[in-house]
Write a protein that holds these residues in place. Structure first.
Motif, short mmCIF file in Angstrom:
data_model
loop_
_atom_site.label_atom_id
_atom_site.label_comp_id
_atom_site.label_asym_id
_atom_site.label_seq_id
_atom_site.Cartn_x
_atom_site.Cartn_y
_atom_site.Cartn_z
N PRO A 1 7.46 0.66 5.50
CA PRO A 1 7.89 -0.18 6.62
C PRO A 1 6.75 -0.38 7.63
N VAL B 1 0.84 -1.21 0.00
CA VAL B 1 0.00 0.00 0.00
C VAL B 1 0.87 1.25 0.00
N ALA C 1 9.35 -5.31 -8.02
CA ALA C 1 9.11 -6.13 -6.82
C ALA C 1 8.05 -7.21 -7.04
N1 NDP Z 1 1.01 5.79 -8.71
C1 NDP Z 1 0.05 5.61 -9.64
O1 NDP Z 1 -0.77 6.53 -9.89
C2 NDP Z 1 -0.05 4.33 -10.37
C3 NDP Z 1 0.78 3.25 -10.10
N2 NDP Z 1 0.62 2.08 -10.76
C4 NDP Z 1 1.42 0.91 -10.39
O2 NDP Z 1 1.21 0.67 -9.02
C5 NDP Z 1 2.38 0.17 -8.41
C6 NDP Z 1 2.73 1.02 -7.21
O3 NDP Z 1 3.02 2.32 -7.66
P1 NDP Z 1 3.08 3.52 -6.61
O4 NDP Z 1 1.95 3.39 -5.65
O5 NDP Z 1 3.22 4.74 -7.40
O6 NDP Z 1 4.45 3.19 -5.88
P2 NDP Z 1 4.83 3.38 -4.34
O7 NDP Z 1 6.30 3.23 -4.25
O8 NDP Z 1 4.18 4.60 -3.80
O9 NDP Z 1 4.11 2.13 -3.66
C7 NDP Z 1 4.62 0.84 -3.63
C8 NDP Z 1 4.65 0.43 -2.20
O10 NDP Z 1 4.95 -0.97 -2.12
C9 NDP Z 1 5.81 -1.14 -1.02
N3 NDP Z 1 6.49 -2.42 -1.17
C10 NDP Z 1 7.56 -2.74 -1.94
N4 NDP Z 1 7.84 -4.05 -1.84
C11 NDP Z 1 6.93 -4.57 -0.97
C12 NDP Z 1 6.70 -5.86 -0.45
N5 NDP Z 1 7.45 -6.90 -0.81
N6 NDP Z 1 5.68 -6.02 0.42
C13 NDP Z 1 4.89 -4.99 0.78
N7 NDP Z 1 5.06 -3.75 0.32
C14 NDP Z 1 6.06 -3.54 -0.56
C15 NDP Z 1 6.72 0.06 -1.07
O11 NDP Z 1 7.39 0.24 0.17
P3 NDP Z 1 8.85 0.91 0.13
O12 NDP Z 1 8.70 2.22 -0.55
O13 NDP Z 1 9.20 1.01 1.58
O14 NDP Z 1 9.72 -0.07 -0.63
C16 NDP Z 1 5.72 1.16 -1.38
O15 NDP Z 1 5.11 1.67 -0.22
C17 NDP Z 1 3.46 0.17 -9.48
O16 NDP Z 1 3.62 -1.14 -9.95
C18 NDP Z 1 2.91 1.09 -10.57
O17 NDP Z 1 3.32 0.68 -11.85
C19 NDP Z 1 -0.35 1.90 -11.71
C20 NDP Z 1 -1.18 2.92 -12.02
C21 NDP Z 1 -1.12 4.22 -11.41
#
Ligand code: NDP
Ligand code: A1CAB
Length: 263
Positions: free
Chosen positions: A35, A8, A72
């Motif tokens: 985290p 999230v 990831a």
């Molecule tokens: N932002 C947007 O508007 C859009 C995004 N997307 C897709 O959504 C996905 C997320 O994008 P976005 O929200 O921008 O990115 P973010 O970096 O904001 O969110 C991803 C989150 O996942 C967490 N994370 C990473 N690895 C793990 C794990 N193994 N278990 C649990 N949590 C984990 C990260 O934590 P940490 O940062 O601590 O590693 C981070 O909080 C991407 O794949 C993107 O392509 C698709 C459409 C629109």
């Protein structure tokens, strides 16, 4: 239907907020975030279970939504595979990660779905496209995403382009909002008034566009009184090749979709 929402971050939180706002019972959602402090904050804010352990979060889930960065996704799927319910549906929101990559990391019996949505999920106005292997019944997943906006079923070959226009799309409008706000404030307008007027202008124009059967170009012409201010603005945009620049930006985003490290 029990849902696990893994990772999230920005998009995941928008989806979580939208689903809760749609009336989905918080007890049906198990989320993970990193985290641990962020997980605790999200749990407080939304009243859902939020942990850091992905395999535990998916154990009871009928639908698993993946919202981690593209790079990831593979390791995450390998980690949760053994804990997935036998007929779980795994929906990846990651840009550029093909269905084939998802399917090869999942145990037999599970279903892979590739989805592209956007940040407007928070306001339950997302534009979502779903792609899956031919013959997959997407009714339940479509109903789920309909809670946070409008959903279409698409061919996977369109997903990178859909990512550009629907996933990245809100950023194009925020770019426009930022440029217009700066122009207004530089011209002496009160920043709060500028924000109020430009937000409302965008909202009203988008609602009108959605309500209308006519193409955007026809609506645009109706605003452009001959010899008036809009004509002057449109001539300036044409002189700067803005149409070409927007097409190039869409193409750049779509191309990046195919190059992302999780693809
Ligand atoms: N932002 C947007 O508007 C859009 C995004 N997307 C897709 O959504 C996905 C997320 O994008 P976005 O929200 O921008 O990115 P973010 O970096 O904001 O969110 C991803 C989150 O996942 C967490 N994370 C990473 N690895 C793990 C794990 N193994 N278990 C649990 N949590 C984990 C990260 O934590 P940490 O940062 O601590 O590693 C981070 O909080 C991407 O794949 C993107 O392509 C698709 C459409 C629109
Ligand atoms: O910028 C990105 O890669 C993600 C996908 C679409 C919107 N945000």
């Amino acid at each position: 239907m029990d849902i696990a929402l893994l990772g999230v971050g920005h998009l995941g939180e928008a989806v979580l907020a939208g689903l809760i706002d749609s009336g989905l019972p918080p007890a049906q959602i198990w989320a993970t975030a990193l985290p641990a402090e962020r997980a605790a904050r999200l749990a407080d804010a939304y009243g859902v279970e939020v942990g850091t352990d992905n395999p535990s979060a998916v154990a009871e889930a009928d639908v698993v939504i993946i919202a981690v960065p593209p790079v990831a996704v593979g390791p995450l799927l390998s980690a949760i595979g053994p804990s997935l319910a036998p007929e779980a549906v795994v929906v990846s929101l990651a840009a550029g990660v093909p269905l084939a990559r998802l399917a090869e990391r999942l145990p037999p019996g599970t279903t892979a779905v590739r989805a592209m949505t956007n940040i407007a999920a928070r306001a339950r106005r997302a534009a979502t496209a779903l792609a899956a292997a031919e013959g997959t019944d997407l009714t339940e997943i479509e109903d789920l995403f309909d809670r946070i906006g409008v959903t279409v079923i698409a061919d996977e070959s369109m997903m990178d382009l859909i990512t550009a226009v629907a996933g990245s799309g809100p950023a194009f409008l925020y770019y426009l909002a930022d440029s217009m706000t700066n122009a207004a404030v530089d011209g002496g307008m009160d920043p709060v008034d500028a924000r109020v007027l430009i937000d409302q202008m965008l909202l009203g124009a988008c609602l009108h566009l959605q309500d209308s059967d006519e193409p955007p170009a026809a609506l645009l012409e109706r605003i452009a009184t001959p010899g008036g201010t809009t004509e002057a603005a449109l001539a300036s945009l044409d002189e700067s090749n803005v149409d070409e620049a927007i097409r190039a930006a869409v193409a750049a985003a779509a191309e990046r979709g195919g190059e992302l490290p999780g693809a």
